[in-house]
Design a protein around this motif. Sequence first.
Motif, PDB file in Angstrom:
ATOM      1  N   ARG A   1     -11.340  -5.229 -15.597  1.00 11.68           N
ATOM      2  CA  ARG A   1     -13.128  -5.863 -14.782  1.00 11.68           C
ATOM      3  C   ARG A   1     -12.398  -6.248 -13.031  1.00 11.68           C
ATOM      4  O   ARG A   1     -12.847  -5.467 -12.622  1.00 11.68           O
ATOM      5  CB  ARG A   1     -13.092  -7.582 -14.995  1.00 11.68           C
ATOM      6  N   PHE A   2     -10.937  -6.261 -12.907  1.00 11.82           N
ATOM      7  CA  PHE A   2     -10.524  -5.891 -11.793  1.00 11.82           C
ATOM      8  C   PHE A   2      -9.411  -5.776 -11.530  1.00 11.82           C
ATOM      9  O   PHE A   2      -8.079  -5.974 -12.288  1.00 11.82           O
ATOM     10  CB  PHE A   2     -11.165  -7.033 -10.319  1.00 11.82           C
ATOM     11  N   GLY A   3      -8.825  -5.152 -10.075  1.00  7.24           N
ATOM     12  CA  GLY A   3      -7.523  -4.635  -9.843  1.00  7.24           C
ATOM     13  C   GLY A   3      -7.052  -5.218  -8.089  1.00  7.24           C
ATOM     14  O   GLY A   3      -7.992  -6.090  -7.992  1.00  7.24           O
ATOM     15  N   LEU A   4      -6.008  -4.852  -7.812  1.00  6.17           N
ATOM     16  CA  LEU A   4      -5.459  -5.518  -6.520  1.00  6.17           C
ATOM     17  C   LEU A   4      -6.972  -4.731  -5.261  1.00  6.17           C
ATOM     18  O   LEU A   4      -7.497  -5.374  -4.354  1.00  6.17           O
ATOM     19  CB  LEU A   4      -4.339  -4.988  -5.594  1.00  6.17           C
ATOM     20  N   VAL A   5      -7.341  -3.486  -5.494  1.00  6.86           N
ATOM     21  CA  VAL A   5      -8.192  -2.658  -4.337  1.00  6.86           C
ATOM     22  C   VAL A   5      -9.600  -3.448  -4.421  1.00  6.86           C
ATOM     23  O   VAL A   5     -10.338  -3.794  -3.485  1.00  6.86           O
ATOM     24  CB  VAL A   5      -8.445  -1.192  -4.754  1.00  6.86           C
ATOM     25  N   ALA A   6      -9.811  -3.688  -5.733  1.00  4.40           N
ATOM     26  CA  ALA A   6     -11.100  -4.206  -6.413  1.00  4.40           C
ATOM     27  C   ALA A   6     -11.125  -6.104  -5.537  1.00  4.40           C
ATOM     28  O   ALA A   6     -12.183  -6.296  -4.975  1.00  4.40           O
ATOM     29  CB  ALA A   6     -11.509  -3.866  -7.862  1.00  4.40           C
ATOM     30  N   LEU A   7     -10.433  -6.584  -5.529  1.00  4.38           N
ATOM     31  CA  LEU A   7     -10.190  -7.841  -5.350  1.00  4.38           C
ATOM     32  C   LEU A   7     -10.512  -7.495  -3.342  1.00  4.38           C
ATOM     33  O   LEU A   7     -11.020  -8.839  -3.115  1.00  4.38           O
ATOM     34  CB  LEU A   7      -8.700  -8.715  -5.589  1.00  4.38           C
ATOM     35  N   ALA A   8      -9.870  -6.849  -2.823  1.00  2.00           N
ATOM     36  CA  ALA A   8      -9.710  -6.916  -1.989  1.00  2.00           C
ATOM     37  C   ALA A   8     -11.428  -5.565  -1.347  1.00  2.00           C
ATOM     38  O   ALA A   8     -11.419  -5.553  -0.244  1.00  2.00           O
ATOM     39  CB  ALA A   8      -9.068  -5.371  -1.207  1.00  2.00           C
ATOM     40  N   GLY A   9     -12.146  -5.852  -1.910  1.00  2.00           N
ATOM     41  CA  GLY A   9     -13.785  -5.785  -1.903  1.00  2.00           C
ATOM     42  C   GLY A   9     -13.742  -4.020  -1.370  1.00  2.00           C
ATOM     43  O   GLY A   9     -14.522  -3.703  -0.871  1.00  2.00           O
ATOM     44  N   LEU A  10     -12.722  -3.237  -1.901  1.00  2.00           N
ATOM     45  CA  LEU A  10     -13.100  -1.905  -2.123  1.00  2.00           C
ATOM     46  C   LEU A  10     -12.727  -0.984  -2.901  1.00  2.00           C
ATOM     47  O   LEU A  10     -13.295  -1.478  -3.838  1.00  2.00           O
ATOM     48  CB  LEU A  10     -10.631  -1.851  -1.204  1.00  2.00           C
ATOM     49  N   PRO A  11     -13.363  -0.105  -2.888  1.00  2.00           N
ATOM     50  CA  PRO A  11     -14.060   0.896  -4.256  1.00  2.00           C
ATOM     51  C   PRO A  11     -12.758   1.476  -4.804  1.00  2.00           C
ATOM     52  O   PRO A  11     -12.091   1.610  -3.899  1.00  2.00           O
ATOM     53  CB  PRO A  11     -15.353   1.476  -3.750  1.00  2.00           C
ATOM     54  N   SER A  12     -13.016   0.725  -5.812  1.00  2.00           N
ATOM     55  CA  SER A  12     -11.802   1.479  -6.964  1.00  2.00           C
ATOM     56  C   SER A  12     -11.621   2.137  -8.189  1.00  2.00           C
ATOM     57  O   SER A  12     -13.378   1.978  -8.394  1.00  2.00           O
ATOM     58  CB  SER A  12     -10.209   0.788  -6.921  1.00  2.00           C
ATOM     59  N   VAL A  13     -11.323   2.808  -8.599  1.00  2.00           N
ATOM     60  CA  VAL A  13     -11.455   3.878 -10.044  1.00  2.00           C
ATOM     61  C   VAL A  13     -10.060   4.156 -10.919  1.00  2.00           C
ATOM     62  O   VAL A  13      -9.104   4.122 -10.473  1.00  2.00           O
ATOM     63  CB  VAL A  13     -12.359   4.996  -9.751  1.00  2.00           C
ATOM     64  N   ARG A  14     -10.831   3.899 -12.152  1.00  2.00           N
ATOM     65  CA  ARG A  14      -8.756   4.255 -13.429  1.00  2.00           C
ATOM     66  C   ARG A  14      -9.180   5.833 -14.008  1.00  2.00           C
ATOM     67  O   ARG A  14     -10.895   5.750 -14.581  1.00  2.00           O
ATOM     68  CB  ARG A  14      -9.417   2.982 -14.520  1.00  2.00           C
ATOM     69  N   LEU A  15      -8.791   6.015 -13.521  1.00  2.00           N
ATOM     70  CA  LEU A  15      -9.044   7.601 -13.618  1.00  2.00           C
ATOM     71  C   LEU A  15      -7.994   8.207 -14.718  1.00  2.00           C
ATOM     72  O   LEU A  15      -6.992   8.008 -14.291  1.00  2.00           O
ATOM     73  CB  LEU A  15      -8.481   8.610 -12.255  1.00  2.00           C
ATOM     74  N   THR A  16      -8.186   8.767 -15.362  1.00  2.00           N
ATOM     75  CA  THR A  16      -7.660   9.214 -17.063  1.00  2.00           C
ATOM     76  C   THR A  16      -7.915  10.827 -16.713  1.00  2.00           C
ATOM     77  O   THR A  16      -9.091  10.983 -17.032  1.00  2.00           O
ATOM     78  CB  THR A  16      -8.080   8.353 -18.342  1.00  2.00           C
ATOM     79  N   THR A  17      -7.043  11.165 -17.057  1.00  2.00           N
ATOM     80  CA  THR A  17      -6.215  12.563 -16.678  1.00  2.00           C
ATOM     81  C   THR A  17      -5.344  12.806 -18.443  1.00  2.00           C
ATOM     82  O   THR A  17      -5.231  12.231 -19.093  1.00  2.00           O
ATOM     83  CB  THR A  17      -5.575  12.979 -15.557  1.00  2.00           C
TER      84      THR A  17
END
Length: 162
Positions: free
Chosen positions: A39-55
Motif C-alpha cells: 500500500r505504501f513506502g517511504l516515498v508515498a508517505l512523503a506524498g510523492l509519486p512512486s512506483v514498484r517496477l518489476t523488470t
Amino acid sequence: MRNPLTTVARTLGTRPWLMRHADLIVRLDHRLHTLSGGRFGLVALAGLPSVRLTTTGRRSGLARTANLLCLPRGEELVLIGSNWGRRHDPAWTHNLRARPAATVRRGRRVLPARAREVDGAEYNRLWAELQEFWPGYEMERKAAERRLPIFVLTVPGGCLPQ
C-alpha cells in the motif's frame, strides 16, 4: 490539503549526506512496502509519486523489483536512473535496455508497461522537468559524474492512481 512531508522530502533530497544513507533508506522503504502489503513506502508517505517496477534480469531472467520515485504524465511514467549519485547506472536500467517489457505497481494495482530510454531534445526537456520535480537529481548527477539515464514507461490506462 497538501502533504507537509513533501516539502521536507524535497529539501532533504538536496542534502549530500542523504546519499550516504541510501542503503538504509532503500531497506526501510522495502520493509515498509512489504509490511503494508504494497500500500505504501517511504516515498508515498512523503506524498510523492512512486512506483514498484518489476523488470526481467538481463542475465538471470528472474524478476527484479525496485521501488522508485516517478513522474506521472498521463499514460506515461518518467523514471531516472540516478542510483543515489553512484557512479554506475542502477540494475533496473540495464534490465529495461535488454527487455523493455515490465510491470508497474502503484498501491495494489499492477499493470504491464513498456519502457524506452530517451535522448536528444526529449532528454533535455524531461531533464528540466525532473529537476523541477525533484531538485536533488542535479546533486546526484554531479556526484555520479555521469549522464543519468531517463526512461519513459507507457502504461496502458494511465499512470495508476496511488
